[in-house]
Design a protein around this motif. Structure first.
Motif, short mmCIF file in Angstrom:
data_model
loop_
_atom_site.label_atom_id
_atom_site.label_comp_id
_atom_site.label_asym_id
_atom_site.label_seq_id
_atom_site.Cartn_x
_atom_site.Cartn_y
_atom_site.Cartn_z
N LYS A 29 0.85 -1.35 0.07
CA LYS A 29 0.12 -0.04 -0.12
C LYS A 29 0.75 1.23 0.03
CE LYS A 29 -3.80 2.14 2.44
NZ LYS A 29 -4.75 2.39 3.76
N ILE A 30 1.89 1.21 0.56
CA ILE A 30 2.86 2.47 0.86
C ILE A 30 3.63 2.65 -0.47
CG2 ILE A 30 4.79 3.43 2.22
CD1 ILE A 30 3.90 1.95 4.68
N TYR A 31 3.99 1.48 -0.69
CA TYR A 31 4.87 1.57 -2.01
C TYR A 31 4.03 1.94 -3.35
CZ TYR A 31 7.89 0.44 -6.26
OH TYR A 31 8.37 0.69 -7.38
N GLY A 75 21.17 -9.16 -0.90
CA GLY A 75 21.36 -9.64 0.43
C GLY A 75 21.19 -8.51 1.45
N GLN A 76 21.27 -7.28 0.89
CA GLN A 76 21.29 -5.99 1.65
C GLN A 76 20.31 -5.27 1.43
OE1 GLN A 76 25.03 -4.13 1.09
NE2 GLN A 76 26.19 -6.06 0.67
N ALA A 77 19.79 -4.52 2.46
CA ALA A 77 18.65 -3.62 2.09
C ALA A 77 19.23 -2.20 1.47
CB ALA A 77 18.01 -3.33 3.80
N PRO A 78 18.65 -1.77 0.49
CA PRO A 78 19.13 -0.56 -0.39
C PRO A 78 19.10 0.82 0.67
CG PRO A 78 17.31 -1.10 -1.06
CD PRO A 78 17.30 -2.33 -0.30
N MET A 134 10.62 3.75 -0.35
CA MET A 134 11.19 4.77 -0.89
C MET A 134 12.60 4.29 -1.57
SD MET A 134 10.45 8.28 1.18
CE MET A 134 11.60 9.19 0.14
N SER A 135 13.06 3.50 -0.78
CA SER A 135 14.45 2.75 -0.86
C SER A 135 14.32 2.17 -2.27
CB SER A 135 15.05 2.09 0.21
OG SER A 135 15.31 2.91 1.35
#
Length: 218
Positions: free
Chosen positions: A38-40, A100-103, A141-142
């Motif tokens: 929903k946010i995205y 494997g990493q959160a941007p 947002m990322s």
């Protein structure tokens, strides 16, 4: 010439969400996924301006498509010097660094980036965020910031690197004020006619910095 320019990230996000939901998850995770979704999709795409380059200096399709059917010239730029000479930083997310990493939310107003055509790594990032119950607006947002980095696999032959200008992004203050100097090289918004359409654009002036190091070959 790419109908999925910028918006391709949306279909990747939708596929990742569908895959996790269909794979069987707890109610807690389903709620988190639905919240993220929903946010995205409530976040609008920003307006971006590009100038594109190819890492392949002598490619037949490039000559045909972008050099007036091979009547033009190929100008070589040394992108390793782009920051030091022009003041434009790298904003690439790169698949290898991203898997494997959160941007982090890349909010550069001006930067260059290497285009990603293999979206497997991007999908893995999204899936990891969802599995970690990442439901904040920053998480969404990322992911949305990856929009300028991704293109359809059918364009992979171009090996594109681009400079991206996003006026809507917040300005980040650089300790050496080098980013300010690069932004001062941008003109006011101008317009030109292309294929019977009025196209807005900005000019980036690097005339005082042109030398054999930055432009080593033609």
């Amino acid at each position: 010439n790419d109908g999925e320019e910028i918006i391709r990230i949306d279909s990747i996000v939708a596929d990742a969400i569908a895959g996790i939901k269909n794979g069987g998850t707890s109610n807690t995770t389903i709620n988190a996924i639905s919240k993220f979704e929903k946010i995205y999709f409530s976040i609008s795409h920003k307006k971006h301006y590009f100038v594109s380059f190819s890492k392949k200096k002598d490619l037949l399709s490039q000559w045909r498509g972008y050099a007036d059917n091979a009547k033009g010239v190929s100008i070589g730029f040394q992108f390793d010097l782009l920051y030091n000479i022009i003041g434009i930083p790298s904003k690439s997310h790169g698949v290898n660094q991203a898997v494997g990493q959160a941007p982090t939310a890349s909010t550069f107003i001006l930067g260059y980036e290497n285009i990603i055509y293999d979206t497997g790594g991007i999908k893995a990032i999204i899936e990891q965020i969802l599995k970690d119950n990442g439901t904040s607006k920053l998480d969404a947002m990322s992911v949305k910031e990856l929009a300028t980095t991704i293109k359809n696999e059918s364009f992979a032959e171009e090996h594109e690197t681009r400079i991206t200008y996003t006026p809507d992004n917040p300005h980040q203050t650089d300790p050496n004020e080098i980013i300010d100097k690069s932004l001062n090289r941008l003109s006011e918004q101008k317009y030109r006619i292309s294929d019977n359409r009025m196209v807005p654009y900005f000019e980036l002036d690097y005339s005082n910095q042109t030398n054999s190091l930055f432009v080593p070959e033609i």
